[in-house]
Design an enzyme around this catalytic site. Structure first.
Site, PDB file in Angstrom:
ATOM      1  CB  CYS A   1      -2.284  -5.353  -3.414  1.00 31.34           C
ATOM      2  SG  CYS A   1      -1.139  -5.887  -4.681  1.00 31.34           S
ATOM      3  CB  CYS A   2       1.790  -3.860  -1.644  1.00 38.31           C
ATOM      4  SG  CYS A   2       3.402  -3.752  -0.822  1.00 38.31           S
ATOM      5  CB  ILE A   3       3.347   0.743  -1.519  1.00 37.89           C
ATOM      6  CG1 ILE A   3       3.622   2.218  -1.181  1.00 37.89           C
ATOM      7  CG2 ILE A   3       3.808   0.450  -2.949  1.00 37.89           C
ATOM      8  CD1 ILE A   3       3.415   2.584   0.263  1.00 37.89           C
TER       9      ILE A   3
END
Length: 224
Positions: free
Chosen positions: A135-137
């Protein structure tokens, strides 16, 4: 038997480690689904330490494993000891630590390298056909290691809501397929058994980010 899921952290704090709310959401949703989380982190120095009040680096030096232990309440293992054979899935929350401590994406973008230890773990789960949640980066790790994979970091057009959208373009240049999605949605790459969601790549209410991570966890466990 409860599913055993490795959660790999990158420190403690959004600007130089794992994003605390994302890591916590992963652990909460694994617990809610009856899975057993096993937390790991590499025993390495952080790239640098950021004062989270000023948003600026400090002269301090900290260790990724020691800092990650704050989130894990001390129940953590050195990433070097991870054995994929005893585990059903892998999840890596986001935060700048992924781009600074687990890889060099923060300074080199698409030309980055992924730490040998982290790359080895990702390749081991992939080779064993065990699901990986990012998730995210953290989907940039998959983009770098698994050419042609499908991921999402949210949207590919930069705007106030999506301030990090250029990440999607860099990932496309690595040969992966980026799928635009909302913060509460996930994308599943069935062939590579990758489940991704944007989390704090989006400026969104924290409960929406929490819900998106929950869907990621559910899909990872469904594939496990």
């Amino acid at each position: 038997m409860a599913k055993r899921v490795a959660v790999v952290l990158a420190g403690c704090g959004v600007f130089d480690g794992s994003e605390v709310h994302e890591a916590s959401a992963v652990l909460v949703h694994l617990s809610r689904e009856g899975a057993q989380a096993e937390v790991y982190a590499p025993n390495i120095p952080q790239m640098h330490v950021v004062d989270h009040v000023k948003g600026q680096p400090t002269p301090e030096q900290r260790n990724v494993l020691v800092e990650s232990a704050r989130i894990a309440r001390g129940n953590i293992k050195d990433l070097a000891t991870l054995d994929v054979k005893g585990l059903d899935a892998l999840i890596i929350p986001g935060g700048f630590g992924v781009a600074k401590n687990l890889s060099t994406w923060a300074t080199q973008g698409k030309n980055c390298s992924v730490s040998k230890e982290v790359e080895g773990v990702l390749r081991a789960f992939h080779a064993a056909h065990k699901p990986i949640g990012l998730c995210c980066i953290s989907p940039v790790l998959a983009a770098k290691i698994f050419p042609g994979c499908e991921v999402t970091v949210g949207h590919d057009m930069e705007c106030e809501q999506w301030p990090y959208a250029k990440t999607a373009e860099a990932m496309k240049e690595l040969g992966c397929r980026h799928v635009n999605s909302q913060v509460t949605e996930v994308h599943v790459d069935a062939r590579n058994r990758l489940v991704t969601t944007s989390a704090f790549m989006c400026k969104a209410p924290i409960h929406d980010i929490h819900d998106g991570i929950g869907k990621m966890v559910q899909e990872v466990l469904r594939l496990a």
